[in-house]
Design an enzyme around this catalytic site. Sequence first.
Site, mmCIF file in Angstrom:
data_model
loop_
_atom_site.group_PDB
_atom_site.id
_atom_site.type_symbol
_atom_site.label_atom_id
_atom_site.label_comp_id
_atom_site.label_asym_id
_atom_site.label_seq_id
_atom_site.Cartn_x
_atom_site.Cartn_y
_atom_site.Cartn_z
ATOM 1 N N CYS A 2 0.822 -1.122 0.082
ATOM 2 C CA CYS A 2 0.068 -0.172 0.024
ATOM 3 C C CYS A 2 0.873 1.328 -0.022
ATOM 4 C CB CYS A 2 -0.910 0.292 1.138
ATOM 5 S SG CYS A 2 -2.097 -1.116 1.202
ATOM 6 N N ARG A 27 4.001 -0.164 -4.742
ATOM 7 C CA ARG A 27 3.834 -0.561 -3.323
ATOM 8 C C ARG A 27 2.647 -1.527 -3.151
ATOM 9 N NH1 ARG A 27 6.845 2.294 0.414
ATOM 10 N NH2 ARG A 27 5.815 1.603 1.987
ATOM 11 N N TRP A 72 -2.651 -2.950 -1.573
ATOM 12 C CA TRP A 72 -2.539 -4.422 -1.723
ATOM 13 C C TRP A 72 -3.302 -5.010 -0.664
ATOM 14 C CZ3 TRP A 72 -0.108 -8.336 1.330
ATOM 15 C CH2 TRP A 72 0.379 -9.533 0.713
ATOM 16 N N ASN A 98 -2.004 2.371 5.576
ATOM 17 C CA ASN A 98 -0.906 1.313 5.285
ATOM 18 C C ASN A 98 -0.519 0.691 6.597
ATOM 19 O OD1 ASN A 98 0.975 -0.025 4.077
ATOM 20 N ND2 ASN A 98 2.679 1.573 4.318
ATOM 21 N N GLY A 99 -0.908 -0.670 6.461
ATOM 22 C CA GLY A 99 -0.587 -1.638 7.591
ATOM 23 C C GLY A 99 -1.609 -2.428 8.170
ATOM 24 N N GLU A 465 18.520 -17.238 -5.485
ATOM 25 C CA GLU A 465 17.809 -15.880 -6.017
ATOM 26 C C GLU A 465 17.564 -15.987 -7.311
ATOM 27 O OE1 GLU A 465 16.872 -13.476 -4.947
ATOM 28 O OE2 GLU A 465 17.257 -11.817 -6.609
ATOM 29 N N LYS A 469 13.920 -14.917 -8.940
ATOM 30 C CA LYS A 469 13.485 -14.030 -10.276
ATOM 31 C C LYS A 469 12.847 -14.445 -11.247
ATOM 32 C CE LYS A 469 14.842 -11.505 -8.484
ATOM 33 N NZ LYS A 469 15.152 -10.497 -7.514
ATOM 34 N N GLU A 472 8.805 -14.807 -10.012
ATOM 35 C CA GLU A 472 8.000 -13.558 -9.692
ATOM 36 C C GLU A 472 7.722 -12.827 -10.638
ATOM 37 O OE1 GLU A 472 9.462 -10.428 -7.009
ATOM 38 O OE2 GLU A 472 11.624 -10.990 -7.397
ATOM 39 N N HIS A 488 19.521 -36.264 -3.740
ATOM 40 C CA HIS A 488 18.739 -36.694 -2.515
ATOM 41 C C HIS A 488 17.274 -36.629 -2.527
ATOM 42 C CE1 HIS A 488 22.280 -37.537 -0.277
ATOM 43 N NE2 HIS A 488 22.774 -35.932 -0.702
ATOM 44 N N LYS A 582 6.171 -4.161 -3.793
ATOM 45 C CA LYS A 582 7.507 -3.998 -3.489
ATOM 46 C C LYS A 582 7.860 -3.914 -2.173
ATOM 47 C CE LYS A 582 11.575 -2.611 -5.029
ATOM 48 N NZ LYS A 582 12.190 -3.657 -5.595
HETATM 49 O O1 M6R Z 1 12.857 -4.395 0.947
HETATM 50 P P1 M6R Z 1 13.355 -5.760 1.322
HETATM 51 O O2 M6R Z 1 14.841 -5.967 0.581
HETATM 52 O O3 M6R Z 1 13.592 -5.875 2.782
HETATM 53 O O4 M6R Z 1 12.410 -6.458 0.782
HETATM 54 C C1 M6R Z 1 12.492 -8.132 0.984
HETATM 55 C C2 M6R Z 1 11.583 -8.923 -0.087
HETATM 56 O O5 M6R Z 1 10.526 -8.561 0.037
HETATM 57 C C3 M6R Z 1 12.284 -8.503 -1.566
HETATM 58 O O6 M6R Z 1 13.449 -8.718 -1.723
HETATM 59 C C4 M6R Z 1 11.364 -9.622 -2.585
HETATM 60 O O7 M6R Z 1 11.748 -10.785 -2.394
HETATM 61 C C5 M6R Z 1 11.618 -8.986 -3.970
HETATM 62 N N1 M6R Z 1 10.373 -8.770 -4.534
HETATM 63 C C6 M6R Z 1 12.618 -9.820 -4.771
HETATM 64 O O8 M6R Z 1 12.624 -9.531 -6.097
#
Ligand code: M6R
Length: 587
Positions: A2, A27, A72, A98-99, A465, A469, A472, A488, A582
């Site tokens: 949000c 956001r 969101w 927001n929250g 990682e 990528k 998502e 395993h 985000k």
């Molecule tokens: O703002 P932050 O780095 O704390 O966010 C952590 C995760 O929410 C963030 O890295 C998320 O996994 C990303 N969308 C990955 O690309």
Amino acid sequence: MCGIIGYKGQRNASEVVLNGLKALEYRGYDSWGIASLSSELDVVKDIGKIGKWMIEDIDLSKSSLAIGHTRWATHGGVTTENAHPHYSLDKRFAIVQNGIVENYQDLKKELVQKGYNFKSETDTEVIAYIIQEELKDKELIEGFRSAFSRLKGRNAVVLIDSVSGKIIGARNGSPLILGVGDGEYILASDASPIVKYTKDVVFMQDNDVVVLNDSYHIINSVTGEEIDREVSHVSWDIKQAQKGDYPHFMIKEIMEQRTTVADSIAQEKDAVMEIANALNGAFGTYAVGCGTAAKVCLAATYAFSSITHKHINFSLGSEFPSYHHFLTDKSLLLVVSQSGETADTLEAIEVMKKRNGKVVSLVNVMGSSIMRQSDYALLNNVGPEKSVCSTKATTAQLAQCILLAYAAADKYDEGMNLLKDASNKLNLMLNDQFCNSIKKLACKIVDWESMYVLGRGLNYSIALEASIKIQEVSYIHAEGFAGGELKHGPIALIDKGTPCIVFVANDDVKEEILGNAMEVKARGGYIIGVSPEDNSIFDFWIKVPDVGDASPIVNIVPIQLLAYYLAVEKGCDVDMPRNLAKSVTVK
Ligand code: M6R
């Protein structure tokens, strides 16, 4: 999670808020809404993204004050009723939030008993009615303060009042920044909608309530005392927060890595050494983050092991509270976060603080909650990262972790040279020919439902990682494994032609990871090798420079590109993937 905004000044407030919501949309983008005060308080809201809306299409009169929200969804589905702003029952004021109000069920029960009729499923409507109740026997600001103090959880709230013509904002755990312009004030969840109008900002702190009228004043929500907060200057430029000629923020931010790795290590040596000394002096260090930042933390544990010969623990932010038994005043938390506002990470800090341990953070957003709660902080220095998918912040954080590992081993200069070399080589690698070859690979494998990623040692975390990528942004099922784990269980997933990305750096696990790649190939897998050298095992070779311990930095970039091109090829919404936001400010 949000974005909220409020504006009071001489411009058309609804337009400022609309444009601000577009800047904040990353956001959360389930629904949006604006409340504006002209002859009366009007609210316009809708589901979906705000991106394409123009001020001419929105039925709001010109005014000098307005608030807005981009959502969101947490409490209640994606419906117009659940979209913010929410009016008070008497329509005197409207609020955005927001929250999460953790005690909203108790508050709601109390309000229902008092005869309040709820129109939405949100916790926000509860806040509106709690304030309305308080206003029965209190003035606006006192009533607002009193209601805000009753909310449990991490929240930021902005209210627009039709009677006084004031905007009030408050924060407790969720971000809120005040932009201080020339006769105009803008409140927002982050600086991106503010920098167009002013770079002078006040980073509001927990329990701060700000009242915008002809000027602004800040008071403590609990005591009502006036507070004098410092005005800071943000260096972010409006252009950095825009796509420019790029079709998406993600590709812009990937390409910016030509220079951002170098920017991230351009720190005062004394500041780096101070942190390195704190790391060396700690007894029990935990590297903590969420999502991509967690993968950086995992990489840090390997970097400290091999470079500094120091053991540091790893924990996901959300899991860290379970380690509280081991924390003492000698413990240290190494926190990684792009936004500096991630709720799970903030909770880890709270847990550490309760034991009087120290907190070091690597964050991108200046003035963020995590930065402010840290004993030591290094800014990632990469400018605003707008795509939900983290790219340039990740490589900056990896570079900073590697630099800290070298500094803690008393090899600061060696670390700097290594990282500068990696940055130069990354710059050369990111050329058109390189991008086109990854694009072709994406077209070749885009129809696969699943792909796998293998790494070992320092690059195990990069395998994890890489899989985030791909998942998502392209919604393709991707999973990362440690090469040795394959036999395993996961090897059963390999079928003829299954794409399998393998990170083969010039390091001490090279032979083992090649052996794991061979095991996959023997079962028909299609091997995409990310390596400085070609190998007959590879069906497709992504050539990356040989940069020693900095290999995670150059290895992840081609997979960021691959994820991007897979998403584009599938027609996905690259910068705003479904179900994500985000900045994850809820637990
Ligand atoms: O703002 P932050 O780095 O704390 O966010 C952590 C995760 O929410 C963030 O890295 C998320 O996994 C990303 N969308 C990955 O690309």
